[in-house]
Design a protein around this motif. Structure first.
Motif, PDB file in Angstrom:
ATOM      1  N   LEU A   1       0.855  -1.181   0.000  1.00  0.00           N
ATOM      2  CA  LEU A   1       0.000   0.000   0.000  1.00  0.00           C
ATOM      3  C   LEU A   1       0.893   1.233   0.000  1.00  0.00           C
ATOM      4  O   LEU A   1       1.841   1.304   0.783  1.00  0.00           O
ATOM      5  CB  LEU A   1      -0.880  -0.008   1.247  1.00  0.00           C
ATOM      6  N   VAL A   2       0.614   2.198  -0.868  1.00  0.00           N
ATOM      7  CA  VAL A   2       1.357   3.455  -0.870  1.00  0.00           C
ATOM      8  C   VAL A   2       0.375   4.619  -0.832  1.00  0.00           C
ATOM      9  O   VAL A   2      -0.775   4.495  -1.240  1.00  0.00           O
ATOM     10  CB  VAL A   2       2.301   3.597  -2.086  1.00  0.00           C
ATOM     11  N   ASP A   3       0.868   5.737  -0.328  1.00  0.00           N
ATOM     12  CA  ASP A   3       0.081   6.957  -0.168  1.00  0.00           C
ATOM     13  C   ASP A   3       0.711   8.033  -1.042  1.00  0.00           C
ATOM     14  O   ASP A   3       1.887   8.386  -0.847  1.00  0.00           O
ATOM     15  CB  ASP A   3       0.100   7.364   1.309  1.00  0.00           C
ATOM     16  N   SER A   4      -0.041   8.580  -1.979  1.00  0.00           N
ATOM     17  CA  SER A   4       0.542   9.533  -2.928  1.00  0.00           C
ATOM     18  C   SER A   4       0.856  10.883  -2.296  1.00  0.00           C
ATOM     19  O   SER A   4       1.432  11.750  -2.945  1.00  0.00           O
ATOM     20  CB  SER A   4      -0.402   9.739  -4.120  1.00  0.00           C
ATOM     21  N   ARG A   5       0.523  11.064  -1.038  1.00  0.00           N
ATOM     22  CA  ARG A   5       0.884  12.312  -0.344  1.00  0.00           C
ATOM     23  C   ARG A   5       2.348  12.302   0.092  1.00  0.00           C
ATOM     24  O   ARG A   5       2.853  13.323   0.559  1.00  0.00           O
ATOM     25  CB  ARG A   5      -0.041  12.517   0.855  1.00  0.00           C
ATOM     26  N   GLU A   6       2.999  11.154  -0.054  1.00  0.00           N
ATOM     27  CA  GLU A   6       4.425  11.040   0.210  1.00  0.00           C
ATOM     28  C   GLU A   6       5.100  10.435  -1.012  1.00  0.00           C
ATOM     29  O   GLU A   6       4.476   9.732  -1.805  1.00  0.00           O
ATOM     30  CB  GLU A   6       4.686  10.165   1.440  1.00  0.00           C
ATOM     31  N   ARG A   7       6.415  10.694  -1.149  1.00  0.00           N
ATOM     32  CA  ARG A   7       7.158  10.157  -2.287  1.00  0.00           C
ATOM     33  C   ARG A   7       7.134   8.639  -2.286  1.00  0.00           C
ATOM     34  O   ARG A   7       7.137   8.013  -1.237  1.00  0.00           O
ATOM     35  CB  ARG A   7       8.606  10.628  -2.244  1.00  0.00           C
ATOM     36  N   TYR A   8       7.115   8.062  -3.473  1.00  0.00           N
ATOM     37  CA  TYR A   8       7.273   6.618  -3.592  1.00  0.00           C
ATOM     38  C   TYR A   8       7.959   6.276  -4.902  1.00  0.00           C
ATOM     39  O   TYR A   8       8.055   7.109  -5.816  1.00  0.00           O
ATOM     40  CB  TYR A   8       5.943   5.869  -3.449  1.00  0.00           C
ATOM     41  N   GLU A   9       8.446   5.050  -4.965  1.00  0.00           N
ATOM     42  CA  GLU A   9       9.079   4.521  -6.180  1.00  0.00           C
ATOM     43  C   GLU A   9       8.631   3.084  -6.359  1.00  0.00           C
ATOM     44  O   GLU A   9       8.465   2.348  -5.388  1.00  0.00           O
ATOM     45  CB  GLU A   9      10.609   4.523  -6.051  1.00  0.00           C
ATOM     46  N   PHE A  10       8.444   2.688  -7.623  1.00  0.00           N
ATOM     47  CA  PHE A  10       8.203   1.295  -7.966  1.00  0.00           C
ATOM     48  C   PHE A  10       9.292   0.867  -8.941  1.00  0.00           C
ATOM     49  O   PHE A  10       9.582   1.588  -9.910  1.00  0.00           O
ATOM     50  CB  PHE A  10       6.845   1.106  -8.644  1.00  0.00           C
ATOM     51  N   HIS A  11       9.862  -0.297  -8.724  1.00  0.00           N
ATOM     52  CA  HIS A  11      10.899  -0.825  -9.606  1.00  0.00           C
ATOM     53  C   HIS A  11      10.475  -2.202 -10.100  1.00  0.00           C
ATOM     54  O   HIS A  11      10.374  -3.151  -9.317  1.00  0.00           O
ATOM     55  CB  HIS A  11      12.238  -0.893  -8.880  1.00  0.00           C
ATOM     56  N   PHE A  12      10.198  -2.280 -11.405  1.00  0.00           N
ATOM     57  CA  PHE A  12       9.772  -3.517 -12.046  1.00  0.00           C
ATOM     58  C   PHE A  12      10.901  -3.999 -12.960  1.00  0.00           C
ATOM     59  O   PHE A  12      10.995  -3.562 -14.115  1.00  0.00           O
ATOM     60  CB  PHE A  12       8.505  -3.282 -12.874  1.00  0.00           C
ATOM     61  N   PRO A  13      11.788  -4.881 -12.484  1.00  0.00           N
ATOM     62  CA  PRO A  13      12.970  -5.241 -13.282  1.00  0.00           C
ATOM     63  C   PRO A  13      12.680  -6.177 -14.445  1.00  0.00           C
ATOM     64  O   PRO A  13      13.496  -6.276 -15.361  1.00  0.00           O
ATOM     65  CB  PRO A  13      13.878  -5.925 -12.255  1.00  0.00           C
ATOM     66  N   GLU A  14      11.549  -6.864 -14.427  1.00  0.00           N
ATOM     67  CA  GLU A  14      11.230  -7.804 -15.515  1.00  0.00           C
ATOM     68  C   GLU A  14      10.043  -7.318 -16.341  1.00  0.00           C
ATOM     69  O   GLU A  14      10.192  -6.984 -17.499  1.00  0.00           O
ATOM     70  CB  GLU A  14      10.970  -9.193 -14.937  1.00  0.00           C
ATOM     71  N   ARG A  15       8.876  -7.275 -15.711  1.00  0.00           N
ATOM     72  CA  ARG A  15       7.686  -6.735 -16.364  1.00  0.00           C
ATOM     73  C   ARG A  15       6.888  -5.954 -15.336  1.00  0.00           C
ATOM     74  O   ARG A  15       7.049  -6.154 -14.135  1.00  0.00           O
ATOM     75  CB  ARG A  15       6.822  -7.858 -16.967  1.00  0.00           C
ATOM     76  N   ALA A  16       6.005  -5.097 -15.813  1.00  0.00           N
ATOM     77  CA  ALA A  16       5.225  -4.247 -14.918  1.00  0.00           C
ATOM     78  C   ALA A  16       3.781  -4.720 -14.792  1.00  0.00           C
ATOM     79  O   ALA A  16       2.914  -3.947 -14.393  1.00  0.00           O
ATOM     80  CB  ALA A  16       5.263  -2.795 -15.418  1.00  0.00           C
ATOM     81  N   ASP A  17       3.487  -5.979 -15.115  1.00  0.00           N
ATOM     82  CA  ASP A  17       2.109  -6.479 -15.081  1.00  0.00           C
ATOM     83  C   ASP A  17       1.591  -6.468 -13.641  1.00  0.00           C
ATOM     84  O   ASP A  17       2.030  -7.265 -12.808  1.00  0.00           O
ATOM     85  CB  ASP A  17       2.054  -7.892 -15.650  1.00  0.00           C
ATOM     86  N   THR A  18       0.659  -5.587 -13.364  1.00  0.00           N
ATOM     87  CA  THR A  18       0.262  -5.311 -11.983  1.00  0.00           C
ATOM     88  C   THR A  18      -1.209  -4.931 -11.893  1.00  0.00           C
ATOM     89  O   THR A  18      -1.730  -4.233 -12.755  1.00  0.00           O
ATOM     90  CB  THR A  18       1.083  -4.124 -11.415  1.00  0.00           C
ATOM     91  N   VAL A  19      -1.871  -5.414 -10.844  1.00  0.00           N
ATOM     92  CA  VAL A  19      -3.182  -4.895 -10.459  1.00  0.00           C
ATOM     93  C   VAL A  19      -2.939  -3.737  -9.512  1.00  0.00           C
ATOM     94  O   VAL A  19      -2.198  -3.865  -8.525  1.00  0.00           O
ATOM     95  CB  VAL A  19      -4.029  -5.980  -9.764  1.00  0.00           C
ATOM     96  N   SER A  20      -3.523  -2.586  -9.801  1.00  0.00           N
ATOM     97  CA  SER A  20      -3.348  -1.390  -8.968  1.00  0.00           C
ATOM     98  C   SER A  20      -4.724  -0.835  -8.619  1.00  0.00           C
ATOM     99  O   SER A  20      -5.463  -0.399  -9.504  1.00  0.00           O
ATOM    100  CB  SER A  20      -2.519  -0.337  -9.715  1.00  0.00           C
TER     101      SER A  20
END
Length: 322
Positions: free
Chosen positions: A118-137
């Protein structure tokens, strides 16, 4: 010229795809897509030459169901982007095909397939997808999420184990919430969002696993690998069976200390090999025999590993001490 990004009425599936533009424009188009579909973020990719990604999204009241498919990439929510945003959301992400990582403020999480964060967009975040970015968001309005999870800050950026307890139930449920299902839900959307909120409260609202217990298990794993490093073909499964734990638990425990089984096993082998090669009493042993004593039966593989990890071949290491 980059085509205009699509729009659709509430409840309809909105779609973005880099197939809409030429190869040279795809990454720029994708940044625009995620800014339009989510909120302002930046993205880079090591696959810029053949980059491709797509996003499908359905608005569902306080929850938006999104599915991303695409190339390896890194996504950033910066302070500047936060300052420019007119509204903010929380995001619950789940990925089932490969490991990835997320950073929220100063808290990092390495995620295995099926895990959630879980991330909160009111604070900085990063996502690192080294293979593929297939994700449910799943995009969650903070005021809705606070009904289920009063302390969002405490939960943000922490790995939710998708293989046990309520995390397993949340992972299975979240991965069923595709845009296609959200567009034609089998039950009233309000009922499904209430189920989601309850599972988030159960999975993310519980205290994290006892860190001293995890550290103790990690030490036991590392010690057992050190004890058995000389066994040719030693596997994580063998160590897990020896300790009476699952192989997945072993890998998760090591990952919590930013370690891997293969790296630690080879480090133990090279540590012993370096000690044998530095001691004149073992000069009677051939290089191949030293390799066998540390669990590496192939002499050429042993030589290559020494060069890569110790900076010299076994023969060179022996000469260096003379």
């Amino acid at each position: 010229m980059t085509p205009a990004l699509p729009s659709a009425p509430a409840g309809a599936v909105r779609r973005w795809s880099t197939d809409a533009v030429g190869a040279a424009e795809r990454l720029d188009y994708w940044v625009g897509a995620i800014c339009e579909g989510f909120l302002e973020m930046a993205a880079t990719s090591p696959r810029s030459a053949d980059f491709h990604s797509s996003l499908e999204a359905v608005d569902w009241g306080p929850v938006s169901v999104n599915q991303v498919r695409g190339s390896a990439q890194d996504v950033y929510r910066t302070r500047a982007a936060i300052a420019r945003s007119r509204e903010n959301f929380c995001y619950l992400l789940c990925k089932t095909d490969s490991a990835w990582s997320a950073v929220q403020a100063s808290r990092g999480a390495r995620l295995l397939p099926g895990d959630l964060v879980l991330v909160d967009s009111r604070e900085r975040y990063e996502f690192h997808f080294p293979e593929r970015a297939d994700t449910v968001s799943l995009q969650l309005r903070p005021e809705w999420l606070e009904r289920w999870l009063p302390d969002i800050r405490a939960a943000a950026g922490r790995r939710i184990d998708g293989q046990q307890g309520w995390g397993r139930a949340l992972s299975a449920f979240a991965c069923q919430l595709t845009p296609a299902l959200a567009a034609a839900p089998p039950l009233p959307a309000a009922l499904l969002t209430d189920q989601l909120g309850a599972l988030i409260a159960l999975a993310a609202g519980t205290p994290p696993q006892d860190e001293p217990a995890l550290a103790s298990l990690r030490r036991r794993i590392l010690d057992r690998v050190r004890e058995r490093h000389a066994e040719p073909g030693l596997t994580a499964a063998a160590i897990a069976a020896d300790l009476g734990i699952s192989e997945r638990t072993l890998h998760r425990s090591l990952a919590g200390g930013e370690l891997s089984f293969a790296h630690h096993l080879m480090a133990c082998r090279m540590e012993v090999a370096a000690r044998l090669l530095a001691d004149a009493r073992f000069d009677r042993l051939t290089v191949a025999e030293i390799g066998r004593r540390v669990g590496l039966l192939d002499a050429s593989h042993f030589v290559r590993t020494c060069r890569a990890r110790l900076g010299a071949t076994p023969a060179q290491l022996r000469r260096q001490r003379r």
